[in-house]
Write an enzyme that holds these catalytic residues in place. Structure first.
Site, mmCIF file in Angstrom:
data_model
loop_
_atom_site.group_PDB
_atom_site.id
_atom_site.type_symbol
_atom_site.label_atom_id
_atom_site.label_comp_id
_atom_site.label_asym_id
_atom_site.label_seq_id
_atom_site.Cartn_x
_atom_site.Cartn_y
_atom_site.Cartn_z
ATOM 1 C CB THR A 49 -0.887 0.046 1.169
ATOM 2 O OG1 THR A 49 -1.832 -1.195 1.246
ATOM 3 C CG2 THR A 49 -1.830 1.183 1.242
ATOM 4 C CE1 TYR A 137 2.241 -8.520 2.589
ATOM 5 C CE2 TYR A 137 3.984 -6.965 1.927
ATOM 6 C CZ TYR A 137 2.579 -7.252 1.998
ATOM 7 O OH TYR A 137 1.710 -6.543 1.279
ATOM 8 C CE LYS A 165 -0.142 -7.245 4.991
ATOM 9 N NZ LYS A 165 0.023 -6.303 4.118
ATOM 10 C CB VAL A 209 -1.153 -5.527 7.958
ATOM 11 C CG1 VAL A 209 -0.386 -4.688 7.515
ATOM 12 C CG2 VAL A 209 -0.465 -6.445 9.255
#
Length: 306
Positions: A49, A137, A165, A209
């Site tokens: 993002t 991630y 994540k 998240v």
């Protein structure tokens, strides 16, 4: 046990840009203040993002400098050190440590074809080079490799990672990971989904998240707090409101790609809320058209943000 206690709502912080594509530091300061005022439990800098893959070393340093100053140690800061190659990832990891963040976020290496074994080596080399806690991630849509359950477990057993994540979209696999690690409170699993937070928390996730958390951090904090308190009716109600707000991510299609539509939707909402000066993304992603802006304005109004 890692010293990084990552839990709760940890938004991936949007990177505001000036007209000439530098980091807009005053806007970024407003964004971070907005997130902290919303009660978030941590900040994830330089994620998807944040448009991390578009940012050079100086831009990444600018983001971390502002965040470290504005957060002032109030919440943990983790920074994505995301690059296709191991050695450049290590260089970004060294930079992040020098800038004063609390942990690193690492994906598998990408563009080149790779394997689970090489991915374990990739994480291991980074950990050996830079002594900071690492969050794995899992985002196969971007790196073309899904972190296998066995890979996650080996990375944990070797004390290479302290958290995950999960942005894989594979909710069943994440549920099994939460079972795998139920007896390991030093390992945090955070969902990257904006729309399934209540489900994930019920299954044992430690937090979320959410890119949409840039727009409404307080809403996600309310959802997290309700779930932690076992008030699933309140959690569901807040999740449904946030799902309505999530419609902003679809407004750029087909004018732009789905990913740019999502980030562009966040930036457009934040522009309308007075948080950032400009709503454009890094090139070649297209700015959302006027019709999309008006639709996003309507969604913000209906969900109580304007």
């Amino acid at each position: 046990m890692s010293t990084l206690n990552l839990h709760g709502i940890v938004p991936p912080v949007v990177t505001p840009l000036t007209h000439d594509y530098k980091v807009d530091k005053p806007s970024l300061r407003r964004v971070i203040k907005h997130l902290l005022d919303g009660g978030v439990h941590g900040l994830f800098l330089l994620g998807s993002t944040s448009e991390v893959v578009f940012l050079n070393a100086q831009q990444r340093a600018d983001v971390m400098e502002v965040a470290v100053q504005e957060a002032g140690g109030r919440v943990p800061l983790v920074a994505g050190v995301i690059d296709p190659t191991t050695d450049r990832t290590i260089a970004y990891a060294r930079q992040a440590k020098e800038m004063g963040v609390d942990g690193l976020v690492v994906t598998s290496q990408f563009y080149t074809r790779t394997s689970q074994a090489e991915t374990i080596d990739h994480f291991s080399y980074i950990k050996d080079a830079v002594d900071l806690p690492i969050v794995a991630y899992d985002i196969p849509v971007c790196v073309q490799l899904k972190l296998a359950r066995e890979t996650v477990r080996e990375l944990y057993d070797r004390k290479i990672i302290c958290a995950l994540k999960d942005s894989s979209g594979d909710e069943g696999n994440m549920r099994m990971l939460m079972r795998d690690f139920a007896a390991h409170p030093d390992f945090a699993i955070l969902t990257g989904s904006e729309t399934l937070v209540d489900y994930a928390m019920l299954g044992g996730a430690h937090g979320n998240v959410p890119g949409l958390g840039n727009v409404d951090p307080a809403g996600y904090v309310r959802l997290y707090n309700a779930a932690k308190a076992g008030d699933w009716n309140a959690a569901r109600a807040e999740q449904l409101r946030l799902i309505e707000l999530f419609e902003i991510v679809f407004q750029g299609v087909p004018h732009t790609s789905p990913n740019a539509s999502g980030v562009g939707g966040f930036k457009t909402a934040m522009y309308l809320m007075g948080l950032i000066e400009n709503r454009h993304m890094s090139r070649p992603n297209k700015v959302l058209p006027d019709a999309a802006v008006e639709k996003i304005r309507s969604i913000l109004t209906s969900t109580g943000l304007l």
